[in-house]
Design an enzyme around this catalytic site. Structure first.
Site, PDB file in Angstrom:
ATOM      1  N   TYR A  96     -10.888  -3.913   3.381  1.00 30.60           N
ATOM      2  CA  TYR A  96     -10.029  -3.553   4.514  1.00 30.60           C
ATOM      3  C   TYR A  96     -10.902  -3.398   5.742  1.00 30.60           C
ATOM      4  O   TYR A  96     -11.714  -2.478   5.825  1.00 30.60           O
ATOM      5  CB  TYR A  96      -9.317  -2.232   4.177  1.00 30.60           C
ATOM      6  CG  TYR A  96      -8.239  -1.777   5.148  1.00 30.60           C
ATOM      7  CD1 TYR A  96      -8.449  -1.714   6.522  1.00 30.60           C
ATOM      8  CD2 TYR A  96      -6.997  -1.368   4.667  1.00 30.60           C
ATOM      9  CE1 TYR A  96      -7.456  -1.281   7.389  1.00 30.60           C
ATOM     10  CE2 TYR A  96      -5.992  -0.924   5.523  1.00 30.60           C
ATOM     11  CZ  TYR A  96      -6.237  -0.888   6.887  1.00 30.60           C
ATOM     12  OH  TYR A  96      -5.260  -0.450   7.740  1.00 30.60           O
ATOM     13  N   ASP A 125      -5.290   8.611  10.995  1.00 27.96           N
ATOM     14  CA  ASP A 125      -3.954   8.135  11.324  1.00 27.96           C
ATOM     15  C   ASP A 125      -3.495   8.637  12.685  1.00 27.96           C
ATOM     16  O   ASP A 125      -3.748   9.772  13.069  1.00 27.96           O
ATOM     17  CB  ASP A 125      -2.950   8.560  10.244  1.00 27.96           C
ATOM     18  CG  ASP A 125      -3.008   7.610   9.069  1.00 27.96           C
ATOM     19  OD1 ASP A 125      -3.033   6.393   9.319  1.00 27.96           O
ATOM     20  OD2 ASP A 125      -3.052   8.070   7.920  1.00 27.96           O
ATOM     21  N   GLU A 185       0.880  -1.169   0.000  1.00 26.27           N
ATOM     22  CA  GLU A 185       0.000   0.000   0.000  1.00 26.27           C
ATOM     23  C   GLU A 185       0.907   1.205   0.000  1.00 26.27           C
ATOM     24  O   GLU A 185       1.533   1.525   1.014  1.00 26.27           O
ATOM     25  CB  GLU A 185      -0.834   0.038   1.285  1.00 26.27           C
ATOM     26  CG  GLU A 185      -2.223  -0.510   1.161  1.00 26.27           C
ATOM     27  CD  GLU A 185      -3.001  -0.363   2.463  1.00 26.27           C
ATOM     28  OE1 GLU A 185      -3.947  -1.116   2.640  1.00 26.27           O
ATOM     29  OE2 GLU A 185      -2.655   0.487   3.298  1.00 26.27           O
TER      30      GLU A 185
END
Lengths: 254, 130
Positions: free
Chosen positions: A167, A52, A41
């Site tokens: 995912y 994040d 990725e």
């Protein structure tokens, strides 16, 4: 589409492109592939890296400060594709740089670079009409995030729109390491299995061989992100590729 | 697209979001609500800019002439109102929407305007002494 998880569990390696610099990211990615990563990725650094944690935020800041642009990451993807024709290659980005470039232009450029798929963190299935059309037209796999808080009806939309893999986010919160894999993850993967035949990769907080083994009990692949980025931060440019290669090789043997 | 909203965003040509500054916390953001983007695109509203200094001057002007202390966000509109009024006749009516009160901004005003008794720079509202 070259996204395949022949070994179980598969390993998806996330890297922030341009941290510490593009040439080093290239060496790190090649080492990761050669050490057993099934999919790379390749992360486009962004000023506002939503979802994040601090490790990837810092990497994003460093890469943005160096002037790393979406076009640079597309160029790096092309180099990786030429060097390793069989590896799974996913372009990972936040939506804004892609919108700025233009969805049509981006999808064409991603295909031209040789990517297999694209993961846009803040692209939601409900707004993905143009994106899905361009992905389809360019033979690219759109990968969406599924969260423990996603209701079944959304998981069905996500499963129907995705290609390559889905995912699954292991827990509520942000990326970063944790002590053990949350029970939420197994439950989410179980719910996803009812919505899609695609492989399911689990990410967020997967940082060592024990985690990978735990994920392998119920999912097809583990996504390693912050642990790699932190290792690169700690190791420094000269030894980062070697360190990442050894780390990935150790993930299936622990 | 910033923080989940598709609207106008201050950014560079690679799509990196710009850092912002405003004396007014409510305006210190790199994007605007999508309703404003729609009103702009449809031509139903015209958007103009205003400096920190102009907003602070307008705050003082409205406070002294009307006894109304505007929020620093609203003070930007007051500044534009003062500017527009200069080109209008006495019989014309100009309406300014004061969207908030300035008592929440006293600490910032005291510091920015060097008012007597201004406390040191503080984080968050309600801690400055006047």
């Amino acid at each position: 589409v070259a996204i395949r998880f022949d070994r179980k569990p598969g390993i998806v390696a996330y890297l922030t492109a341009g941290d510490p610099d593009l040439a080093t990211t290239r060496e790190i990615a090649l080492a990761a592939i050669d050490s057993g990563a099934d999919v790379i990725e390749l992360g486009v650094p962004f000023s506002d890296p939503l979802a994040d944690g601090p490790v990837i935020q810092r990497a994003s800041e460093r890469a943005v400060a160096r002037g790393t642009r979406l076009t640079d990451v597309l160029g790096l993807a092309k180099q990786l594709r030429q060097a390793r024709p069989g590896c799974g290659l996913v372009l990972f980005s936040y939506l804004n740089p892609v919108v700025r470039m233009g969805m049509k232009q981006f999808c064409a450029a991603a295909a031209e670079a040789g990517a297999d798929g694209v993961l846009l963190t803040d692209m939601i299935v409900e707004e993905a009409g143009e994106y899905l059309g361009e992905m389809e037209g360019n033979g690219l796999a759109p990968i969406f995030l599924a969260a423990p808080t996603s209701p079944d009806v959304r998981l069905q939309s996500i499963g129907a729109a995705s290609k390559g893999f889905v995912y699954a986010i292991s827990r509520v919160g942000i990326t970063g390491t944790q002590d053990s894999v949350a029970g939420d993850a197994a439950q989410l993967v179980g719910r996803l299995r009812k919505c899609t035949e695609l492989p399911v990769a689990v990410g967020f907080g997967i940082s060592n061989a024990a985690h990978v083994r735990a994920v392998g009990e119920f999912a097809d692949a583990a996504v390693i992100g912050s642990a790699l980025v932190a290792l690169i931060e700690k190791t420094g440019p000269a030894d980062a590729a070697k360190a990442v290669g050894e780390f990935i090789a150790g993930l299936r043997t622990g | 697209v910033l923080q989940g909203t598709y609207s106008y965003v201050l950014q560079d040509d690679a799509g990196q979001v710009a850092a912002t500054h405003s004396v007014s916390a409510g305006l210190d953001y790199a994007s605007v609500g999508p309703e404003h983007a729609m009103l702009h695109d449809s031509g139903r509203a015209e958007y103009v800019s205003c400096s920190d200094d102009e907003a602070l001057k307008a705050t003082v002007a409205l406070s002294r002439t009307e006894g109304i202390v505007p929020a620093l966000e609203s003070a930007h509109a007051v500044a534009e109102g003062i500017r527009l009024a200069g080109g209008m006749g006495k019989e014309q009516v100009l309406m300014i929407n004061l969207s908030g009160r300035g008592d929440k901004d006293m600490g910032i005003m005291a510091r920015e305007l060097n008012l007597q008794g201004a406390g040191p720079r503080v984080q968050g509202p309600g801690k400055a002494s006047l």
